[in-house]
Design an enzyme around this catalytic site. Structure first.
Site: not given
Ligand SMILES: NC(=O)c1ccc[n+]([C@@H]2O[C@H](COP(=O)([O-])OP(=O)(O)OC[C@H]3O[C@@H](n4cnc5c(N)ncnc54)[C@H](OP(=O)(O)O)[C@@H]3O)[C@@H](O)[C@H]2O)c1
Length: 278
Positions: A53, A111
């Site tokens: 990241y 990862h």
């Molecule tokens: N292990 C892996 O391979 C892997 C892969 C991908 C991600 N991850 C981890 O998982 C975390 C979360 O996954 P993700 O970022 O893919 O998806 P997510 O958390 O499901 O969704 C994030 C998105 O939703 C929006 N959001 C958040 N809360 C909200 C709410 N209450 N209402 C409306 N929109 C909302 C955010 O925008 P705003 O910021 O504008 O609120 C962002 O655009 C990542 O940040 C990372 O740390 C891990």
């Protein structure tokens, strides 16, 4: 000092993990440095970052600015495929500790399995040495299927404490959750909201939101809690940060949970851990 909100789940090694965290991808250093103290103030104690990241410095600065004692925080990071060896895991860990400016991380994850490279078992052996030496508290994997996990268990005699999976009502990961339950592995959910607005707009979700007087995001996040998962939703918006973690003062019924799980699309949306990785 703010109050932690999420309950703690026991890991098999005796340590505990908060049942809710902040995802930090794709925030850059400056953005995450601002978001982290806001999240701490809102009650978050678990922070999910990764070498990939490129924001570990910002996470570390944000945590120091938040002013909470280190032992109250739970910091997770992950390393890339180039470090899949015993020595490599140590180099990756030391570099992350330096960027985060901490003495240890609470959880270090491989990862992606990068099965084509076939070195994830060696990477896990490296994690075990780091845990023995106190540089990490808990060891885990990310995007590992039951087949990958079984191989790690068979070849090292040790079960990862955590597996982080792409998991939400569109991707319920029945097999991954069942395997984890059998082996005492805590499952973290990445993309717990499925990123975009689609899941939050599903009639099942909006109807439950109305019935429980909650937002659609809160309904989805509470589904993770009811299943014993550890969601790490990403938000850089102070209001949504607070909204997301406010899911510990209501419950969903088993019928609500089943309805949400009924949105499952199998593997349709899954990033395939057999072919994807970095
Ligand atoms: N292990 C892996 O391979 C892997 C892969 C991908 C991600 N991850 C981890 O998982 C975390 C979360 O996954 P993700 O970022 O893919 O998806 P997510 O958390 O499901 O969704 C994030 C998105 O939703 C929006 N959001 C958040 N809360 C909200 C709410 N209450 N209402 C409306 N929109 C909302 C955010 O925008 P705003 O910021 O504008 O609120 C962002 O655009 C990542 O940040 C990372 O740390 C891990």
């Amino acid at each position: 000092m703010s109050t932690p909100i999420a309950p703690m789940l026991a890991l098999t090694n005796g340590f505990h993990i908060p049942q809710f965290g902040l995802g930090t991808w794709p925030m850059d250093d400056a953005t995450v440095e601002r978001a982290v103290p806001t999240a701490v103030e809102a009650g978050y104690r678990l922070f999910d970052t990764a070498e990939n990241y490129e924001n570990e410095r910002g996470v570390g600065r944000g945590l120091r600015a938040a002013g909470v004692p280190r032992e109250e925080l739970f910091v997770t990071t992950k390393f890339n495929k180039k470090w899949h060896s015993v020595d490599g895991a140590r180099q990756a860990c030391e570099a992350s500790l330096e960027r985060l400016d901490v003495d240890y991380v609470d959880l270090l994850l491989i990862h992606w399995p990068n099965a084509d490279q076939d070195r994830y078992v060696e990477a896990f052996r490296g994690l075990l040495e780091l845990r023995r030496d106190g540089l990490v508290r808990a060891v885990g994997t990310s995007n590992f299927t039951p087949t990958h996990l079984q191989r790690v268990i068979d070849e090292t005699g040790t079960t990862p404490e955590v597996n982080q999976l792409q998991l939400n009502p569109y991707v319920v990961q029945d097999k991954g959750r069942a395997f984890a339950a059998q082996h005492g592995i805590v499952v973290q959910s990445w993309s717990p909201l499925s990123r975009g607005p689609e899941l939050r707009s599903e009639p099942v979700v909006t109807e439950l939101a109305q019935r429980h007087g909650r937002t659609p995001a809160q309904i989805v996040l509470r589904w993770h809690i009811e299943l014993g998962l550890v969601p790490v939703p990403k938000s850089e918006d102070p209001q949504r940060l607070r909204e997301n973690i406010a899911v510990f003062d209501f419950t969903l019924t088993p019928e609500d949970v089943a309805q949400l799980s009924g949105l499952d699309r199998g593997n349709e949306l899954v990033l395939d851990p057999e072919t994807f990785g970095h």
